[in-house]
Design a protein around this motif. Sequence first.
Motif, PDB file in Angstrom:
ATOM      1  N   SER A 232       0.824  -1.204   0.000  1.00 25.22           N
ATOM      2  CA  SER A 232       0.000   0.000   0.000  1.00 25.22           C
ATOM      3  C   SER A 232       0.858   1.252   0.000  1.00 25.22           C
ATOM      4  O   SER A 232       0.590   2.216  -0.737  1.00 25.22           O
ATOM      5  N   ARG A 233       1.903   1.260   0.824  1.00 21.76           N
ATOM      6  CA  ARG A 233       2.802   2.415   0.861  1.00 21.76           C
ATOM      7  C   ARG A 233       3.546   2.577  -0.457  1.00 21.76           C
ATOM      8  O   ARG A 233       3.758   3.695  -0.940  1.00 21.76           O
ATOM      9  N   LEU A 234       3.919   1.465  -1.074  1.00 25.18           N
ATOM     10  CA  LEU A 234       4.620   1.537  -2.353  1.00 25.18           C
ATOM     11  C   LEU A 234       3.700   2.092  -3.437  1.00 25.18           C
ATOM     12  O   LEU A 234       4.086   2.979  -4.218  1.00 25.18           O
ATOM     13  N   LEU A 235       2.464   1.596  -3.507  1.00 19.66           N
ATOM     14  CA  LEU A 235       1.527   2.069  -4.526  1.00 19.66           C
ATOM     15  C   LEU A 235       1.211   3.546  -4.343  1.00 19.66           C
ATOM     16  O   LEU A 235       0.963   4.261  -5.318  1.00 19.66           O
ATOM     17  N   ALA A 236       1.243   4.018  -3.091  1.00 20.15           N
ATOM     18  CA  ALA A 236       0.947   5.425  -2.828  1.00 20.15           C
ATOM     19  C   ALA A 236       2.013   6.353  -3.391  1.00 20.15           C
ATOM     20  O   ALA A 236       1.764   7.545  -3.558  1.00 20.15           O
ATOM     21  N   THR A 237       3.206   5.816  -3.680  1.00 18.50           N
ATOM     22  CA  THR A 237       4.275   6.668  -4.242  1.00 18.50           C
ATOM     23  C   THR A 237       4.108   6.898  -5.739  1.00 18.50           C
ATOM     24  O   THR A 237       4.846   7.700  -6.319  1.00 18.50           O
ATOM     25  N   LEU A 238       3.163   6.223  -6.374  1.00 22.40           N
ATOM     26  CA  LEU A 238       3.045   6.312  -7.832  1.00 22.40           C
ATOM     27  C   LEU A 238       2.440   7.635  -8.291  1.00 22.40           C
ATOM     28  O   LEU A 238       2.551   7.988  -9.464  1.00 22.40           O
ATOM     29  N   HIS A 239       1.771   8.346  -7.380  1.00 24.64           N
ATOM     30  CA  HIS A 239       1.160   9.631  -7.725  1.00 24.64           C
ATOM     31  C   HIS A 239       1.565  10.681  -6.693  1.00 24.64           C
ATOM     32  O   HIS A 239       1.799  10.364  -5.519  1.00 24.64           O
ATOM     33  N   LEU A 339       9.668   1.651  -8.615  1.00 26.53           N
ATOM     34  CA  LEU A 339       9.174   0.688  -7.631  1.00 26.53           C
ATOM     35  C   LEU A 339      10.310   0.153  -6.764  1.00 26.53           C
ATOM     36  O   LEU A 339      10.175   0.035  -5.537  1.00 26.53           O
ATOM     37  N   GLU A 340      11.429  -0.157  -7.373  1.00 32.87           N
ATOM     38  CA  GLU A 340      12.564  -0.691  -6.613  1.00 32.87           C
ATOM     39  C   GLU A 340      13.156   0.371  -5.688  1.00 32.87           C
ATOM     40  O   GLU A 340      13.558   0.076  -4.552  1.00 32.87           O
ATOM     41  N   ARG A 341      13.168   1.615  -6.161  1.00 30.14           N
ATOM     42  CA  ARG A 341      13.754   2.706  -5.376  1.00 30.14           C
ATOM     43  C   ARG A 341      12.892   3.066  -4.162  1.00 30.14           C
ATOM     44  O   ARG A 341      13.393   3.537  -3.144  1.00 30.14           O
ATOM     45  N   ASN A 342      11.594   2.834  -4.264  1.00 33.96           N
ATOM     46  CA  ASN A 342      10.682   3.251  -3.205  1.00 33.96           C
ATOM     47  C   ASN A 342      10.176   2.096  -2.346  1.00 33.96           C
ATOM     48  O   ASN A 342       9.174   2.246  -1.633  1.00 33.96           O
ATOM     49  N   ALA A 343      10.864   0.975  -2.374  1.00 38.64           N
ATOM     50  CA  ALA A 343      10.450  -0.168  -1.557  1.00 38.64           C
ATOM     51  C   ALA A 343      10.497   0.208  -0.077  1.00 38.64           C
ATOM     52  O   ALA A 343      11.550   0.596   0.439  1.00 38.64           O
ATOM     53  N   PRO A 344       9.384   0.128   0.651  1.00 40.96           N
ATOM     54  CA  PRO A 344       9.387   0.532   2.061  1.00 40.96           C
ATOM     55  C   PRO A 344      10.014  -0.526   2.959  1.00 40.96           C
ATOM     56  O   PRO A 344       9.833  -1.727   2.745  1.00 40.96           O
ATOM     57  N   TRP A 345      10.758  -0.052   3.950  1.00 44.51           N
ATOM     58  CA  TRP A 345      11.303  -0.905   5.009  1.00 44.51           C
ATOM     59  C   TRP A 345      12.179  -2.052   4.475  1.00 44.51           C
ATOM     60  O   TRP A 345      12.290  -3.109   5.085  1.00 44.51           O
ATOM     61  N   GLY A 346      12.770  -1.847   3.319  1.00 48.29           N
ATOM     62  CA  GLY A 346      13.638  -2.877   2.760  1.00 48.29           C
ATOM     63  C   GLY A 346      12.913  -4.081   2.202  1.00 48.29           C
ATOM     64  O   GLY A 346      13.517  -5.140   1.974  1.00 48.29           O
TER      65      GLY A 346
END
Length: 455
Positions: A232-239, A339-346
């Motif tokens: 959810s946190r990753l998808l939120a970075t798309l916009h 997507l790879e750059r914004n992966a949350p918490w590793g």
Amino acid sequence: MTTPTFTEAELRAAVEHELPGVRADLERLVRIPGIAFDGFDHSHVERSAEAVAELLRGCSLDVQIVRSGGQPAVIGRRPAPPGAPTVMLYAHHDVQPVGDLSLWESDPFEPVERDGRLYGRGAADDKAGIMAHIAALRAFGDDLPVGVVLFIEGEEEYGSDSLEQLLKEYRDEIASDVIVIADSSNWDIGVPALTTSLRGIVNCFVEVRTLSHAVHSGMFGGVVPDSLTALSRLLATLHDDAGDVAVEGLVGRTGATVDYQEERLRTESGLVDGVSFIGTGRLTDRMWTKPALAVLGIDAPATGEAPNALVPAAKAKLSLRLAPGDDPKKAYAALTAHLERNAPWGAQITVSFEHDGDPCVIDASGPMFDAARSAFRTAWDGVDPVDMGVGGSIPFIATFQEMFPAAAILVTGVEDPHAQAHGPNESLHLGEFARVCLAETLLLAKVAEAAAAGR
């Protein structure tokens, strides 16, 4: 041999005479559930191809059912009178899956008329496109003023994976001076259109993994991240906060000239009260000439079956629409990097490709486009056609442009903004369909006239 000529009145009368039979044959096609997606009974796609082939034979065309590792396409040919051009008429006979049947007001494969619209899966997209071609051929009978090649594809809704190979194998047989692609939309009921730009597409999957196995949400929650929260946190970075796509490296531009009123868009899209539009800039730019990114689905436990456990892995399907001028391969690389750059918490991120398609821009100038606009103007009783963009994708148009660079490509359609193609209760406006049939008949005559004038 002289190319046959017809008056407008003669063509109007001929189309009107053929419409009842055209509609009856359209309804027969709609009853065939020809879905090319995996997991469906593809014998129905075969039945659909056979039904189309029979319709083309009835128009005195030489017909082949062809394939190249995929679902069957149908090619019908009739040579041009001496000196006349050849026109390719494209449509597709496969349809989308119906989705949740409870959302349909009637059986999707039993055509029903309600309030001047014919309801059924494929009634608009794109079996009406096939029948518009048939209507024009029947109107002329044995006196076609041009040569025709009908190319009716059998897996457009599933991505047209084998289309490029088919075009290569049958290139000589289908080479044409004008290509009419009846798979788009008109601007509105009562307003015709030529589609002059379409976005491209990249579909992919992203899987997020945080655990090797599910664990108790109470025992480990607060320390161990679950994959659904991470996804959810990753998808939120798309916009960004305005709703514009936040992936770096994508092409976007302005320049759409048609005005799209907010209230009309709200009505046509079914936007719920209180929900705002996303993105910035003109509405038409946001829909036609800027990228868009949507989450189409998520693989995770269903709410009714979910235990009190941290989910170890979750997967989402993403659909990225590309602005004209962008490159699908570069766009996929940019999305993957984001997507790879914004992966949350590793969290471990795996991105997998599904399919892509090129955007396109059509230079809608020249005598064949003038012929199309004249035909539309006549069929719609003096209403000028609109040059419009489309936010959706028809990737093979770029393939046609590459393989037949000298051909004029006319992207037309039978749909209107209320057709709900791909959704429940897809329908065809029967009054507009009659105009489309007349417009295509007039178009073939005007193409012949334009070619003769240019000789």
